[in-house]
Design a protein around this motif. Structure first.
Motif, PDB file in Angstrom:
ATOM      1  N   ALA A 192       0.827  -1.205   0.000  1.00 50.40           N
ATOM      2  CA  ALA A 192       0.000   0.000   0.000  1.00 50.40           C
ATOM      3  C   ALA A 192       0.860   1.254   0.000  1.00 50.40           C
ATOM      4  CB  ALA A 192      -0.910   0.005   1.227  1.00 50.40           C
ATOM      5  N   VAL A 193       0.360   2.279  -0.707  1.00 53.24           N
ATOM      6  CA  VAL A 193       1.114   3.525  -0.827  1.00 53.24           C
ATOM      7  C   VAL A 193       0.792   4.501   0.300  1.00 53.24           C
ATOM      8  CG1 VAL A 193       1.312   3.312  -3.324  1.00 53.24           C
ATOM      9  CG2 VAL A 193      -0.653   4.499  -2.333  1.00 53.24           C
ATOM     10  N   ILE A 194      -0.160   4.161   1.166  1.00 53.79           N
ATOM     11  CA  ILE A 194      -0.458   5.001   2.320  1.00 53.79           C
ATOM     12  C   ILE A 194      -0.225   4.183   3.584  1.00 53.79           C
ATOM     13  CG2 ILE A 194      -2.130   6.401   1.068  1.00 53.79           C
ATOM     14  CD1 ILE A 194      -4.347   4.841   2.363  1.00 53.79           C
ATOM     15  N   VAL A 195      -0.189   4.867   4.705  1.00 50.65           N
ATOM     16  CA  VAL A 195       0.130   4.183   5.959  1.00 50.65           C
ATOM     17  C   VAL A 195      -0.983   3.200   6.310  1.00 50.65           C
ATOM     18  CG1 VAL A 195       1.554   6.051   6.825  1.00 50.65           C
ATOM     19  CG2 VAL A 195      -0.905   6.075   7.258  1.00 50.65           C
ATOM     20  N   LEU A 196      -0.625   2.121   6.950  1.00 51.84           N
ATOM     21  CA  LEU A 196      -1.565   1.041   7.251  1.00 51.84           C
ATOM     22  C   LEU A 196      -2.743   1.482   8.117  1.00 51.84           C
ATOM     23  CD1 LEU A 196      -2.121  -1.955   6.812  1.00 51.84           C
ATOM     24  CD2 LEU A 196      -0.783  -2.440   8.872  1.00 51.84           C
ATOM     25  N   PRO A 197      -2.555   2.313   9.148  1.00 53.07           N
ATOM     26  CA  PRO A 197      -3.715   2.713   9.968  1.00 53.07           C
ATOM     27  C   PRO A 197      -4.787   3.461   9.199  1.00 53.07           C
ATOM     28  CG  PRO A 197      -1.673   3.133  11.155  1.00 53.07           C
ATOM     29  CD  PRO A 197      -1.277   2.787   9.749  1.00 53.07           C
ATOM     30  N   ALA A 198      -4.408   4.139   8.100  1.00 54.76           N
ATOM     31  CA  ALA A 198      -5.386   4.914   7.336  1.00 54.76           C
ATOM     32  C   ALA A 198      -6.109   4.074   6.287  1.00 54.76           C
ATOM     33  CB  ALA A 198      -4.694   6.099   6.649  1.00 54.76           C
ATOM     34  N   LEU A 199      -5.586   2.867   5.998  1.00 56.68           N
ATOM     35  CA  LEU A 199      -6.186   2.044   4.945  1.00 56.68           C
ATOM     36  C   LEU A 199      -7.662   1.717   5.191  1.00 56.68           C
ATOM     37  CD1 LEU A 199      -3.429  -0.512   3.859  1.00 56.68           C
ATOM     38  CD2 LEU A 199      -4.546   1.229   2.464  1.00 56.68           C
ATOM     39  N   PRO A 200      -8.051   1.271   6.384  1.00 55.94           N
ATOM     40  CA  PRO A 200      -9.473   0.953   6.583  1.00 55.94           C
ATOM     41  C   PRO A 200     -10.403   2.120   6.290  1.00 55.94           C
ATOM     42  CG  PRO A 200      -8.146   0.087   8.376  1.00 55.94           C
ATOM     43  CD  PRO A 200      -7.245   0.972   7.572  1.00 55.94           C
ATOM     44  N   TRP A 201     -10.016   3.331   6.706  1.00 54.07           N
ATOM     45  CA  TRP A 201     -10.863   4.495   6.471  1.00 54.07           C
ATOM     46  C   TRP A 201     -10.941   4.846   4.989  1.00 54.07           C
ATOM     47  CZ3 TRP A 201     -13.514   6.703  10.499  1.00 54.07           C
ATOM     48  CH2 TRP A 201     -13.132   6.301  11.781  1.00 54.07           C
ATOM     49  N   VAL A 202      -9.790   4.843   4.321  1.00 56.03           N
ATOM     50  CA  VAL A 202      -9.757   5.236   2.910  1.00 56.03           C
ATOM     51  C   VAL A 202     -10.463   4.202   2.053  1.00 56.03           C
ATOM     52  CG1 VAL A 202      -8.264   5.727   0.936  1.00 56.03           C
ATOM     53  CG2 VAL A 202      -7.637   6.555   3.217  1.00 56.03           C
ATOM     54  N   VAL A 203     -10.157   2.922   2.241  1.00 52.47           N
ATOM     55  CA  VAL A 203     -10.755   1.873   1.408  1.00 52.47           C
ATOM     56  C   VAL A 203     -12.257   1.769   1.676  1.00 52.47           C
ATOM     57  CG1 VAL A 203     -10.733  -0.587   0.859  1.00 52.47           C
ATOM     58  CG2 VAL A 203      -8.582   0.619   1.258  1.00 52.47           C
ATOM     59  N   SER A 204     -12.657   1.872   2.933  1.00 49.12           N
ATOM     60  CA  SER A 204     -14.087   1.808   3.248  1.00 49.12           C
ATOM     61  C   SER A 204     -14.840   2.974   2.614  1.00 49.12           C
ATOM     62  CB  SER A 204     -14.297   1.809   4.766  1.00 49.12           C
ATOM     63  OG  SER A 204     -13.737   0.665   5.356  1.00 49.12           O
ATOM     64  N   GLY A 205     -14.225   4.165   2.628  1.00 51.58           N
ATOM     65  CA  GLY A 205     -14.853   5.308   1.981  1.00 51.58           C
ATOM     66  C   GLY A 205     -14.990   5.124   0.482  1.00 51.58           C
ATOM     67  N   LEU A 206     -13.930   4.587  -0.163  1.00 53.80           N
ATOM     68  CA  LEU A 206     -14.005   4.342  -1.599  1.00 53.80           C
ATOM     69  C   LEU A 206     -15.034   3.261  -1.919  1.00 53.80           C
ATOM     70  CD1 LEU A 206     -10.193   4.471  -2.499  1.00 53.80           C
ATOM     71  CD2 LEU A 206     -11.938   6.188  -3.028  1.00 53.80           C
ATOM     72  N   LEU A 207     -15.140   2.249  -1.060  1.00 51.15           N
ATOM     73  CA  LEU A 207     -16.145   1.210  -1.264  1.00 51.15           C
ATOM     74  C   LEU A 207     -17.559   1.787  -1.166  1.00 51.15           C
ATOM     75  CD1 LEU A 207     -14.665  -1.803   0.740  1.00 51.15           C
ATOM     76  CD2 LEU A 207     -14.974  -1.668  -1.726  1.00 51.15           C
ATOM     77  N   ALA A 208     -17.747   2.729  -0.256  1.00 51.87           N
ATOM     78  CA  ALA A 208     -19.059   3.367  -0.149  1.00 51.87           C
ATOM     79  C   ALA A 208     -19.423   4.097  -1.429  1.00 51.87           C
ATOM     80  CB  ALA A 208     -19.065   4.331   1.040  1.00 51.87           C
ATOM     81  N   VAL A 209     -18.443   4.754  -2.052  1.00 50.08           N
ATOM     82  CA  VAL A 209     -18.695   5.440  -3.323  1.00 50.08           C
ATOM     83  C   VAL A 209     -18.998   4.422  -4.427  1.00 50.08           C
ATOM     84  CG1 VAL A 209     -17.716   6.972  -5.073  1.00 50.08           C
ATOM     85  CG2 VAL A 209     -17.242   7.381  -2.646  1.00 50.08           C
ATOM     86  N   VAL A 210     -18.273   3.298  -4.431  1.00 49.89           N
ATOM     87  CA  VAL A 210     -18.516   2.261  -5.429  1.00 49.89           C
ATOM     88  C   VAL A 210     -19.941   1.717  -5.314  1.00 49.89           C
ATOM     89  CG1 VAL A 210     -17.829  -0.043  -6.203  1.00 49.89           C
ATOM     90  CG2 VAL A 210     -16.085   1.632  -5.574  1.00 49.89           C
ATOM     91  N   PHE A 211     -20.477   1.655  -4.106  1.00 50.43           N
ATOM     92  CA  PHE A 211     -21.797   1.085  -3.882  1.00 50.43           C
ATOM     93  C   PHE A 211     -22.933   2.060  -4.209  1.00 50.43           C
ATOM     94  CE2 PHE A 211     -19.817  -2.458  -1.892  1.00 50.43           C
ATOM     95  CZ  PHE A 211     -20.784  -3.452  -1.793  1.00 50.43           C
ATOM     96  N   VAL A 212     -22.638   3.300  -4.536  1.00 55.18           N
ATOM     97  CA  VAL A 212     -23.694   4.279  -4.783  1.00 55.18           C
ATOM     98  C   VAL A 212     -24.605   3.869  -5.937  1.00 55.18           C
ATOM     99  CG1 VAL A 212     -24.164   6.643  -5.534  1.00 55.18           C
ATOM    100  CG2 VAL A 212     -22.496   6.215  -3.730  1.00 55.18           C
ATOM    101  N   PRO A 213     -24.089   3.471  -7.126  1.00 63.52           N
ATOM    102  CA  PRO A 213     -25.008   3.041  -8.194  1.00 63.52           C
ATOM    103  C   PRO A 213     -25.881   1.862  -7.792  1.00 63.52           C
ATOM    104  CG  PRO A 213     -22.817   3.443  -9.082  1.00 63.52           C
ATOM    105  CD  PRO A 213     -22.688   3.471  -7.595  1.00 63.52           C
ATOM    106  N   LEU A 214     -25.303   0.905  -7.080  1.00 67.60           N
ATOM    107  CA  LEU A 214     -26.096  -0.234  -6.619  1.00 67.60           C
ATOM    108  C   LEU A 214     -27.148   0.207  -5.603  1.00 67.60           C
ATOM    109  CD1 LEU A 214     -26.586  -3.274  -6.622  1.00 67.60           C
ATOM    110  CD2 LEU A 214     -24.825  -3.487  -4.836  1.00 67.60           C
ATOM    111  N   ALA A 215     -26.794   1.162  -4.748  1.00 72.35           N
ATOM    112  CA  ALA A 215     -27.767   1.677  -3.782  1.00 72.35           C
ATOM    113  C   ALA A 215     -28.917   2.381  -4.493  1.00 72.35           C
ATOM    114  CB  ALA A 215     -27.076   2.637  -2.809  1.00 72.35           C
ATOM    115  N   LEU A 216     -28.603   3.149  -5.534  1.00 80.17           N
ATOM    116  CA  LEU A 216     -29.656   3.794  -6.320  1.00 80.17           C
ATOM    117  C   LEU A 216     -30.555   2.757  -6.988  1.00 80.17           C
ATOM    118  CD1 LEU A 216     -27.654   6.696  -8.006  1.00 80.17           C
ATOM    119  CD2 LEU A 216     -29.466   6.930  -6.294  1.00 80.17           C
ATOM    120  N   LEU A 217     -29.948   1.722  -7.553  1.00 81.97           N
ATOM    121  CA  LEU A 217     -30.735   0.658  -8.173  1.00 81.97           C
ATOM    122  C   LEU A 217     -31.670   0.017  -7.150  1.00 81.97           C
ATOM    123  CD1 LEU A 217     -31.321  -1.304 -10.553  1.00 81.97           C
ATOM    124  CD2 LEU A 217     -29.417  -2.696  -9.713  1.00 81.97           C
TER     125      LEU A 217
END
Length: 348
Positions: free
Chosen positions: A283-308
């Motif tokens: 990972a290119v960012i520090v390990l403690p920040a990974l859960p927050w960053v990846v979870s946030g990006l996953l939430a954005v990925v789920f937006v079209p599915l949430a709309l559906l």
């Protein structure tokens, strides 16, 4: 003493009609809630879900191989979802491509319907707002029910009781629907929401059965009042189908637009998840920040599915609860008025 018993019975009936918190929440998710708000809740829930699983130690964001494979799958899935939505949008648009003759026929049908509404409500011009059209039809139905109730003194025995129960059922539904209309302004969804709640099919069926089974017991004025209710309910059914069709077309078109707009950020977020683990040492960012960053990006990925999910839930619920036309009574259509149904003359 009798007054106290009547008051107690009325309070018990009102408490039965009052939906509990779970029923209100379910209805908000399925129909009443703003689709963008419900979709945002799903996305935020996704963020908290993954963050919570990582905090509990159920999942980990440290394995670069598994995360990158998941990211590639999400990119492909989002592309497929956007393609599906574009296909739905093209299907909707295909219904709008008509010849001049077909467009003229559609216009004549709408004008004929509006003329019938204007004649029924006694106004030279029918209202333009769907909610106001239904409100005027409800007023006409209520006037017919009042006229029928005034004729109950001319009836005898079971006939009088059947008619009174029917009038009470009609007026009970009327009170709930008028409360919704009074707060809906001129929104089309307010009219559709009323159409979902109002049990027109059962009332229409019961009115026809009352007229058929007790034909000889009705006076001329009582027969005219019952015929007026039947005609108004039939016109309400036509209005419901017309308003529902226009509303669903608009909703699906809006859903297509939102999915296309959110599809690009969703695909970009999925790609960013893969790029986060593209460094030579992981990972290119520090390990403690990974859960927050990846979870946030996953939430954005789920937006079209949430709309559906949110739009399909609403359109499917509205379609299921208004699927029948005329006096075809389905149990699912009576879910919104379980507390007091119109009496069934066949049960006698």
């Amino acid at each position: 003493m009798v007054g106290d018993e009547t008051s107690t019975a009325d309070e018990a009936s009102a408490s039965r009609r009052r939906p509990n918190a779970l029923a209100r929440f379910q209805r908000w998710v399925l129909v009443d809630g703003d689709r963008l708000v419900v979709a945002a809740c799903i996305s935020v829930g996704t963020f908290l879900f993954f963050l919570g699983l990582e905090w509990l130690g159920v999942i980990s964001f440290a394995n670069a191989n598994s995360i990158t494979r998941m990211a590639s799958g999400m990119v492909a899935g989002t592309f497929s979802l956007v393609t599906l939505v574009v296909s739905i949008n093209q299907l909707i648009l295909s219904q709008e491509f008509t010849s001049a003759g077909a467009a003229e026929d559609r216009l004549e049908g709408v004008e004929s319907f509006r003329s019938e509404v204007a004649e029924t409500i006694g106004d030279p011009v029918a209202p333009a707002s769907p909610a106001r059209i239904l409100e005027e039809l409800f007023v006409s139905i209520h006037e017919g029910a009042t006229a029928l109730e005034d004729e109950t003194d001319t009836l005898e025995g079971d006939v009088r009781e059947d008619v009174r129960q029917y009038v009470r059922a009609v007026e009970s539904d009327m009170e709930r629907t008028q409360e919704i209309l009074s707060g809906s302004g001129t929104e089309t969804f307010g009219a559709v929401s009323v159409a979902v709640k109002y049990d027109a099919s059962r009332h229409l069926y019961t009115a026809r059965r009352l007229g058929q089974r007790h034909e000889g017991a009705f006076s001329q004025s009582a027969r005219e009042a019952l015929d007026r209710i039947v005609a108004d309910l039939e016109l309400f059914t036509v209005a419901r189908e017309h308003i529902k069709t226009v509303y669903l077309q608009r909703e699906l078109t809006r859903f297509s637009q939102l999915t296309i707009l959110t599809g690009v950020p969703a695909i970009t977020s999925a790609l960013l998840i893969g790029f986060l683990y593209a460094g030579r040492t992981g990972a290119v960012i520090v390990l403690p920040a990974l859960p927050w960053v990846v979870s946030g990006l996953l939430a954005v990925v789920f937006v079209p599915l949430a709309l559906l999910t949110t739009y399909i839930l609403r359109t499917a619920t509205i379609t299921r609860r208004t699927v029948s036309i005329g006096p075809l009574v389905l149990e699912s259509e009576s879910e919104s008025t379980p507390d007091r149904r119109a009496p069934d003359p066949d049960s006698r």
